[in-house]
Design an enzyme around this catalytic site. Structure first.
Site, PDB file in Angstrom:
ATOM      1  N   ARG A  26       1.429   9.964 -25.076  1.00  0.00           N
ATOM      2  CA  ARG A  26       1.488  11.158 -24.226  1.00  0.00           C
ATOM      3  C   ARG A  26       0.815  12.348 -24.896  1.00  0.00           C
ATOM      4  O   ARG A  26       0.209  13.191 -24.215  1.00  0.00           O
ATOM      5  CB  ARG A  26       2.954  11.461 -23.869  1.00  0.00           C
ATOM      6  CG  ARG A  26       3.490  10.452 -22.823  1.00  0.00           C
ATOM      7  CD  ARG A  26       4.997  10.428 -22.792  1.00  0.00           C
ATOM      8  NE  ARG A  26       5.548   9.625 -21.700  1.00  0.00           N
ATOM      9  CZ  ARG A  26       5.684   8.285 -21.723  1.00  0.00           C
ATOM     10  NH1 ARG A  26       5.287   7.586 -22.783  1.00  0.00           N
ATOM     11  NH2 ARG A  26       6.205   7.646 -20.683  1.00  0.00           N
ATOM     12  N   GLY A  93       0.747  -1.399 -21.665  1.00  0.00           N
ATOM     13  CA  GLY A  93       1.227  -1.116 -20.312  1.00  0.00           C
ATOM     14  C   GLY A  93       1.334   0.386 -20.069  1.00  0.00           C
ATOM     15  O   GLY A  93       1.067   0.870 -18.964  1.00  0.00           O
ATOM     16  N   ARG A 121       0.757  -8.394 -15.930  1.00  0.00           N
ATOM     17  CA  ARG A 121       1.856  -7.430 -15.727  1.00  0.00           C
ATOM     18  C   ARG A 121       1.705  -6.696 -14.395  1.00  0.00           C
ATOM     19  O   ARG A 121       0.611  -6.245 -14.056  1.00  0.00           O
ATOM     20  CB  ARG A 121       1.911  -6.465 -16.920  1.00  0.00           C
ATOM     21  CG  ARG A 121       2.217  -7.253 -18.194  1.00  0.00           C
ATOM     22  CD  ARG A 121       2.379  -6.374 -19.381  1.00  0.00           C
ATOM     23  NE  ARG A 121       3.571  -5.560 -19.277  1.00  0.00           N
ATOM     24  CZ  ARG A 121       3.894  -4.626 -20.162  1.00  0.00           C
ATOM     25  NH1 ARG A 121       3.084  -4.405 -21.197  1.00  0.00           N
ATOM     26  NH2 ARG A 121       4.989  -3.929 -20.033  1.00  0.00           N
ATOM     27  N   SER A 166      11.964   3.073 -14.612  1.00  0.00           N
ATOM     28  CA  SER A 166      10.786   2.837 -15.452  1.00  0.00           C
ATOM     29  C   SER A 166      10.087   4.150 -15.734  1.00  0.00           C
ATOM     30  O   SER A 166       9.640   4.846 -14.812  1.00  0.00           O
ATOM     31  CB  SER A 166       9.813   1.884 -14.741  1.00  0.00           C
ATOM     32  OG  SER A 166       8.515   2.033 -15.288  1.00  0.00           O
ATOM     33  N   GLN A 168       7.264   4.428 -17.099  1.00  0.00           N
ATOM     34  CA  GLN A 168       5.829   4.301 -16.802  1.00  0.00           C
ATOM     35  C   GLN A 168       5.569   4.617 -15.338  1.00  0.00           C
ATOM     36  O   GLN A 168       4.613   5.315 -15.007  1.00  0.00           O
ATOM     37  CB  GLN A 168       5.336   2.898 -17.169  1.00  0.00           C
ATOM     38  CG  GLN A 168       5.387   2.664 -18.680  1.00  0.00           C
ATOM     39  CD  GLN A 168       4.977   1.267 -19.093  1.00  0.00           C
ATOM     40  OE1 GLN A 168       4.674   0.422 -18.263  1.00  0.00           O
ATOM     41  NE2 GLN A 168       4.947   1.018 -20.395  1.00  0.00           N
ATOM     42  N   ASP A 315      13.466  -2.046 -24.980  1.00  0.00           N
ATOM     43  CA  ASP A 315      12.539  -2.631 -25.962  1.00  0.00           C
ATOM     44  C   ASP A 315      13.277  -3.196 -27.178  1.00  0.00           C
ATOM     45  O   ASP A 315      12.684  -3.893 -28.000  1.00  0.00           O
ATOM     46  CB  ASP A 315      11.518  -1.580 -26.421  1.00  0.00           C
ATOM     47  CG  ASP A 315      10.547  -1.206 -25.305  1.00  0.00           C
ATOM     48  OD1 ASP A 315      10.434  -1.968 -24.324  1.00  0.00           O
ATOM     49  OD2 ASP A 315       9.911  -0.144 -25.415  1.00  0.00           O
ATOM     50  N   LYS A 342       7.577  -7.588 -19.472  1.00  0.00           N
ATOM     51  CA  LYS A 342       7.098  -6.899 -20.674  1.00  0.00           C
ATOM     52  C   LYS A 342       5.871  -7.649 -21.220  1.00  0.00           C
ATOM     53  O   LYS A 342       5.299  -8.485 -20.534  1.00  0.00           O
ATOM     54  CB  LYS A 342       8.226  -6.794 -21.700  1.00  0.00           C
ATOM     55  CG  LYS A 342       9.376  -5.914 -21.233  1.00  0.00           C
ATOM     56  CD  LYS A 342       8.932  -4.478 -21.048  1.00  0.00           C
ATOM     57  CE  LYS A 342      10.036  -3.614 -20.479  1.00  0.00           C
ATOM     58  NZ  LYS A 342       9.560  -2.273 -20.141  1.00  0.00           N
ATOM     59  N   ARG A 346      10.281 -11.652 -21.933  1.00  0.00           N
ATOM     60  CA  ARG A 346      11.113 -11.599 -23.150  1.00  0.00           C
ATOM     61  C   ARG A 346      12.451 -12.309 -23.005  1.00  0.00           C
ATOM     62  O   ARG A 346      13.123 -12.512 -24.021  1.00  0.00           O
ATOM     63  CB  ARG A 346      11.304 -10.147 -23.614  1.00  0.00           C
ATOM     64  CG  ARG A 346      10.043  -9.575 -24.235  1.00  0.00           C
ATOM     65  CD  ARG A 346      10.265  -8.211 -24.859  1.00  0.00           C
ATOM     66  NE  ARG A 346       9.031  -7.730 -25.451  1.00  0.00           N
ATOM     67  CZ  ARG A 346       8.701  -6.451 -25.611  1.00  0.00           C
ATOM     68  NH1 ARG A 346       9.539  -5.503 -25.206  1.00  0.00           N
ATOM     69  NH2 ARG A 346       7.562  -6.111 -26.171  1.00  0.00           N
ATOM     70  N   ARG A 388       6.990  -7.228 -30.466  1.00  0.00           N
ATOM     71  CA  ARG A 388       8.437  -7.170 -30.743  1.00  0.00           C
ATOM     72  C   ARG A 388       9.028  -8.568 -30.969  1.00  0.00           C
ATOM     73  O   ARG A 388      10.015  -8.719 -31.684  1.00  0.00           O
ATOM     74  CB  ARG A 388       9.168  -6.425 -29.631  1.00  0.00           C
ATOM     75  CG  ARG A 388       8.625  -5.002 -29.465  1.00  0.00           C
ATOM     76  CD  ARG A 388       9.577  -4.066 -28.778  1.00  0.00           C
ATOM     77  NE  ARG A 388       8.866  -2.906 -28.266  1.00  0.00           N
ATOM     78  CZ  ARG A 388       8.482  -1.857 -28.999  1.00  0.00           C
ATOM     79  NH1 ARG A 388       8.759  -1.804 -30.281  1.00  0.00           N
ATOM     80  NH2 ARG A 388       7.826  -0.851 -28.445  1.00  0.00           N
TER      81      ARG A 388
HETATM   82  C1  S3P Z   1       7.389   3.062 -22.001  1.00  0.00           C
HETATM   83  C2  S3P Z   1       8.297   2.735 -21.043  1.00  0.00           C
HETATM   84  C3  S3P Z   1       9.012   1.447 -21.022  1.00  0.00           C
HETATM   85  C4  S3P Z   1       8.927   0.723 -22.360  1.00  0.00           C
HETATM   86  C5  S3P Z   1       7.546   0.740 -22.918  1.00  0.00           C
HETATM   87  C6  S3P Z   1       7.069   2.174 -23.129  1.00  0.00           C
HETATM   88  C7  S3P Z   1       6.729   4.390 -21.922  1.00  0.00           C
HETATM   89  O1  S3P Z   1       8.435   0.626 -20.033  1.00  0.00           O
HETATM   90  O2  S3P Z   1       9.386  -0.595 -22.236  1.00  0.00           O
HETATM   91  O3  S3P Z   1       7.496   0.056 -24.154  1.00  0.00           O
HETATM   92  O4  S3P Z   1       6.118   4.824 -22.921  1.00  0.00           O
HETATM   93  O5  S3P Z   1       6.823   5.027 -20.874  1.00  0.00           O
HETATM   94  P1  S3P Z   1       8.873   0.693 -18.484  1.00  0.00           P
HETATM   95  O6  S3P Z   1       8.521   2.013 -17.958  1.00  0.00           O
HETATM   96  O7  S3P Z   1       8.094  -0.402 -17.810  1.00  0.00           O
HETATM   97  O8  S3P Z   1      10.347   0.443 -18.476  1.00  0.00           O
END
Ligand code: S3P
Length: 428
Positions: A26, A93, A121, A166, A168, A315, A342, A346, A388
């Site tokens: 970010r 991701g 994904r 989520s 993300q 995670d 993921k 996992r 991981r």
């Molecule tokens: C992340 C959000 C999580 C996490 C990933 C990093 C992020 O994923 O598992 O390792 O930096 O916003 P999700 O948003 O898919 O839960």
């Protein structure tokens, strides 16, 4: 491939945990969208975050890096230009999904690809709401998988109730919302990590937060000349927190570990299982709190991990599963279907690898059940390209009776390039 033939000894000492992956991404993204200079300290030089830097360089942003110090010379959204090349997100991701939100608002064409894992994904969770905002996105299987092509611009705000917690998804929509007409609201079933909200505020964005609802007005710009200190990644620290708790006679101090409450589920689980943790040098006055954490070897008991805590430790579930093999009783992990999407599935990879070592572990549809306490044997483990899963295997080898081999160990560079150096320094 790496032989994990560590002499069976205690872990002792202190390590500086590398920068948080989510916050490092970010810092580069928001610094690139902002007008002015952003300096970043303790940036994570892992492969995922380097993918983010490379994408923004291709969009015309000047970025300087020397190890863990990064300077981003942002020129606002207008400074981001169409790339003549494909944007490669590698294994990340976070890069893929947050970039989709940013690129949806920019008036040019972009193409995103990633590695084999990214290609599997699901992106529809982001493509769907972004299309509803007006973005023109195409990709494999109706925009669910990479390669993804985006013709950005002309977005309208959205009121989106996400079916998954989520960060993300939330972040992608908010970053598109910043460039949209009108206001954008994202509602989640449980609160996911809030680094986007915290950092946007630090960049001067007005953002309203009410429990699991986040709202912002479109058309706001980011103002830079910000110095961002990235705390250590609690998701990386988790491997050594668990190692310290399960390897007899250990005492380990992990320095400057991020303590954002949307990430500290692992600490709550460690405590409930009976691990002894102490906190020193607590810093709470910046946008992200952090502290040094010391863990000592402890006798552990089983727990149930479910509900709202899941997004706060998603995670860390691989390493929690390993810890549960060393706890008395039956540990149940549920409500964690997100594990299936993921870097690997996992649920499958954790259960497969721990079973190879003799763990009593069963996969369920939304998690796993682990019977402890079990002696672990050695064996040949695979990371399957998932950082991981690789680190879980390496920590398991510390308590395994026989030799353990890890195939595809290089995947660990995604989030923790000096993991083995740190492990060896604690072994003395
Ligand atoms: C992340 C959000 C999580 C996490 C990933 C990093 C992020 O994923 O598992 O390792 O930096 O916003 P999700 O948003 O898919 O839960």
């Amino acid at each position: 491939m790496r032989k994990l033939s560590y002499k069976k000894s205690r872990l002792n000492g202190a390590i500086n945990i590398p920068g948080d992956k989510s916050i490092s991404h970010r810092a580069v993204m928001f610094g690139s969208m902002a007008r002015g200079k952003t300096t970043v300290e303790n940036f994570l030089p892992g492969e995922d975050c380097l993918s983010t830097i490379s994408c923004f360089e291709k969009l015309g942003v000047q970025i300087e890096r020397s190890e863990t110090a990064v300077t981003v010379y942002g020129k606002g959204f207008e400074g981001l230009k169409e790339s003549s090349d494909i944007l490669n997100v590698g294994n990340s991701g976070t890069t893929a999904r947050l970039m989709m939100g940013i690129l949806s608002g920019l008036p040019f064409h972009s193409v995103l690809i990633g590695d084999e894992s990214i290609a599997k994904r699901p992106m529809k969770r982001v493509t769907g709401p972004l299309r509803d905002m007006g973005a023109r996105i195409q990709g494999n299987q109706d925009g669910n998988f990479t390669p993804i092509s985006i013709q950005g611009g002309d977005l309208s705000g959205i009121n989106y109730a996400s079916p998954v917690a989520s960060a993300q998804v939330k972040s992608a929509i908010l970053l598109a919302g910043l460039q949209a007409k009108g206001s954008t609201t994202v509602q989640e079933p449980f609160k996911s990590r809030d680094h986007t909200e915290r950092m946007l505020r630090a960049f001067g964005v007005d953002i309203e937060i009410d429990g699991c609802n986040v709202k912002l007005e479109g058309g706001q710009s980011l103002t830079a000349d910000l110095h961002i200190v990235v705390p250590g990644d609690i998701s990386s620290a988790a491997f050594f927190l668990v190692a310290g708790a399960i390897v007899p006679d250990s005492k380990v101090t992990l320095k400057r570990v991020g303590l954002n409450p949307t990430r500290t589920g692992i600490l709550e689980v460690l405590k409930e299982m009976g691990a002894s943790l102490t906190y020193t040098n607590v810093v709470e006055d910046g946008p992200e709190p952090y502290a040094d954490i010391t863990v000592v070897a402890s006798s552990l008991k089983a727990v149930e991990v479910s509900g709202e805590i899941i997004p706060r430790l998603i995670d860390e579930i691989p390493i929690i599963a390993l810890m549960a093999t060393q706890a008395e009783g039956t540990t149940v992990i549920k409500d964690a279907q997100e594990l299936k999407v993921k870097e690997t599935n996992r649920i499958d990879t954790v259960v497969n690898e721990l079973k190879k070592l003799g763990a009593k572990i069963t996969a369920t549809d939304d998690g796993m059940i682990i019977e402890g306490k079990t002696k672990l044997t050695g064996g040949q483990l695979d990371s399957y390209g998932d950082h991981r899963i690789g680190m879980m295997g390496a920590i398991a080898s510390l308590i395994a009776e026989d030799e353990t081999i890890l195939v595809n160990d290089e995947a660990i560079n995604v989030s923790y390039p000096n993991f083995f150096e740190h492990l060896e320094s604690l072994l003395g």
